[in-house]
Design an enzyme around this catalytic site. Structure first.
Site, PDB file in Angstrom:
ATOM      1  N   LEU A 151       0.864  -1.178   0.000  1.00 32.18           N
ATOM      2  CA  LEU A 151       0.000   0.000   0.000  1.00 32.18           C
ATOM      3  C   LEU A 151       0.899   1.225   0.000  1.00 32.18           C
ATOM      4  O   LEU A 151       1.998   1.205   0.566  1.00 32.18           O
ATOM      5  CB  LEU A 151      -0.889   0.035   1.244  1.00 32.18           C
ATOM      6  CG  LEU A 151      -2.000  -1.004   1.385  1.00 32.18           C
ATOM      7  CD1 LEU A 151      -2.695  -0.840   2.737  1.00 32.18           C
ATOM      8  CD2 LEU A 151      -3.014  -0.893   0.261  1.00 32.18           C
ATOM      9  N   ASP A 152       0.431   2.315  -0.608  1.00 32.59           N
ATOM     10  CA  ASP A 152       1.173   3.571  -0.533  1.00 32.59           C
ATOM     11  C   ASP A 152       1.381   3.949   0.930  1.00 32.59           C
ATOM     12  O   ASP A 152       0.550   3.636   1.787  1.00 32.59           O
ATOM     13  CB  ASP A 152       0.398   4.696  -1.221  1.00 32.59           C
ATOM     14  CG  ASP A 152       0.335   4.536  -2.727  1.00 32.59           C
ATOM     15  OD1 ASP A 152       1.156   3.771  -3.264  1.00 32.59           O
ATOM     16  OD2 ASP A 152      -0.539   5.173  -3.349  1.00 32.59           O
ATOM     17  N   LYS A 153       2.451   4.652   1.194  1.00 34.62           N
ATOM     18  CA  LYS A 153       2.770   5.078   2.558  1.00 34.62           C
ATOM     19  C   LYS A 153       1.596   5.789   3.225  1.00 34.62           C
ATOM     20  O   LYS A 153       1.288   5.537   4.397  1.00 34.62           O
ATOM     21  CB  LYS A 153       3.995   5.992   2.535  1.00 34.62           C
ATOM     22  CG  LYS A 153       4.369   6.554   3.896  1.00 34.62           C
ATOM     23  CD  LYS A 153       5.546   7.510   3.790  1.00 34.62           C
ATOM     24  CE  LYS A 153       5.849   8.154   5.143  1.00 34.62           C
ATOM     25  NZ  LYS A 153       6.964   9.121   5.065  1.00 34.62           N
ATOM     26  N   THR A 155      -1.633   5.708   2.424  1.00 33.65           N
ATOM     27  CA  THR A 155      -2.902   4.982   2.383  1.00 33.65           C
ATOM     28  C   THR A 155      -2.961   4.032   3.569  1.00 33.65           C
ATOM     29  O   THR A 155      -2.007   3.305   3.829  1.00 33.65           O
ATOM     30  CB  THR A 155      -3.046   4.187   1.071  1.00 33.65           C
ATOM     31  OG1 THR A 155      -2.992   5.075  -0.040  1.00 33.65           O
ATOM     32  CG2 THR A 155      -4.349   3.408   1.046  1.00 33.65           C
TER      33      THR A 155
END
Length: 337
Positions: A151-153, A155
């Site tokens: 996951l994006d940092k 998110t």
């Protein structure tokens, strides 16, 4: 004569042949070599040119390694030539923290509720990330779980781990086969024109120019498809939206949301304007949460795993501030097909 290295950083030049250890079994090739000092872009370049080989055969950067394999690495300049520091040592506080994120563990699959601001993997000047903390979830033999996706940092939400390499490969196949149904909850700046719909817009990651390191909609990009359903609106100012990505491109939901004229609140990279909410006391964060994952359990395809990550407190606080109902029921979310 060929040199063989079981662990630690390879030398500065010359061909290396590195043997995969038991502890490294199941790791992705690009991530494994990154930990040994080989720059990420070089791994992919070597794979494309056929210079990087496993047991004498060409390899893809995302292949998962098997204990005992011989990885041939062509000459390169490592990004870090300092000696290997050995296993990661976690404080009791870090161990307690990573354990507090676990929302599901059946002995084969683990699910974390990752907070916004915690990176999945390390990078430049990145001291704290999930991958480092996984030592705190190691089994009785000291083997830590495997990351299955990322996951994006910024998110928050569900992040899957596998207890062993076999399960990591099985879950990886499920993601590639699109057997995994993903639902995200986001809050957008502005309200979509349609209450339900889909966005089909190819995405391309730029490497030069004004949009360097951003993902943009471009005919040069890869096919990307996102379903969406508006759950609530606050006049024309904001909307609570459920997203279902049908493909898995970098920043897909963030870019597609901005593409329909409604960037996510807190997403400064893709068009969020805080001035529009200057009179509202919103907690600062990217308003995107990986809320639900549904997939057949690889160990028993008849069993459907239905995992839900509770919406974090800062996200809930902002939902209340905007007047949205924070008691979301997953089964009430429908996407138009």
């Amino acid at each position: 004569m060929r040199a063989t290295f079981n662990k630690g950083y390879p030398p500065m030049s010359g061909v290396q042949n590195i043997i995969v250890s038991k502890e490294e079994n199941g790791q992705r090739l690009d991530r494994w070599l990154g930990k040994k000092g080989v720059p990420f872009f070089l791994v992919h370049k070597f794979c494309r040119s056929g210079q990087l080989r496993i047991d004498g055969k060409r390899a893809k950067a995302d292949v998962r390694l098997v204990e005992g394999q011989n990885v041939r690495v062509p000459p390169y300049t490592p990004k870090d030539s300092t000696p290997h520091k050995g296993p990661v040592k976690l404080s009791e506080k870090d161990r307690a923290y990573i354990k507090s994120l676990v929302i599901y563990d059946d002995g084969q699959i683990i699910a974390l509720n990752k907070p916004s601001g915690l990176a999945t993997q390390g990078g430049t000047n990145m001291k704290q990330h999930v991958d480092r903390l996984l030592v705190g979830l190691a089994d009785k033999d000291g083997i830590k779980p495997h990351l299955v996706h990322r996951l994006d940092k910024d998110t928050s939400g569900i992040l899957l781990l596998a207890r062993n390499a076999e399960m990591a490969r099985a879950l990886g196949k499920s993601f590639k086969a699109k057997d995994v149904e993903k639902t995200y909850i986001g809050i957008t700046m502005g309200v979509p024109e349609l209450m339900q719909g889909e966005i089909k817009a190819p995405l391309h990651k730029t490497e030069t120019g004004r949009d360097k390191d951003r993902v943009v909609v471009s005919d040069e990009g890869k096919y990307a498809h996102t379903m969406f359903s508006v759950l609530e609106t606050m006049r024309k100012q904001a909307a609570l939206v459920a997203f279902q990505p049908m493909t898995g491109r970098t920043h897909q939901i963030r870019v597609h949301s901005a593409y329909m004229g409604c960037p996510l609140i807190g997403d400064f990279k893709y068009g969020y304007d805080p001035e529009l909410f200057a009179q509202i006391n919103l907690k600062k964060r990217l308003h995107l949460h990986a809320y639900r994952l549904r997939l057949p359990h690889p160990a028993n395809r008849k069993k459907i795993l239905d995992l839900q990550a509770p919406i974090p407190d800062d996200f809930v606080a902002n939902m209340k501030e905007l007047g949205f109902d924070h008691s979301i029921k997953a089964d009430n979310i429908q996407f138009e097909i």
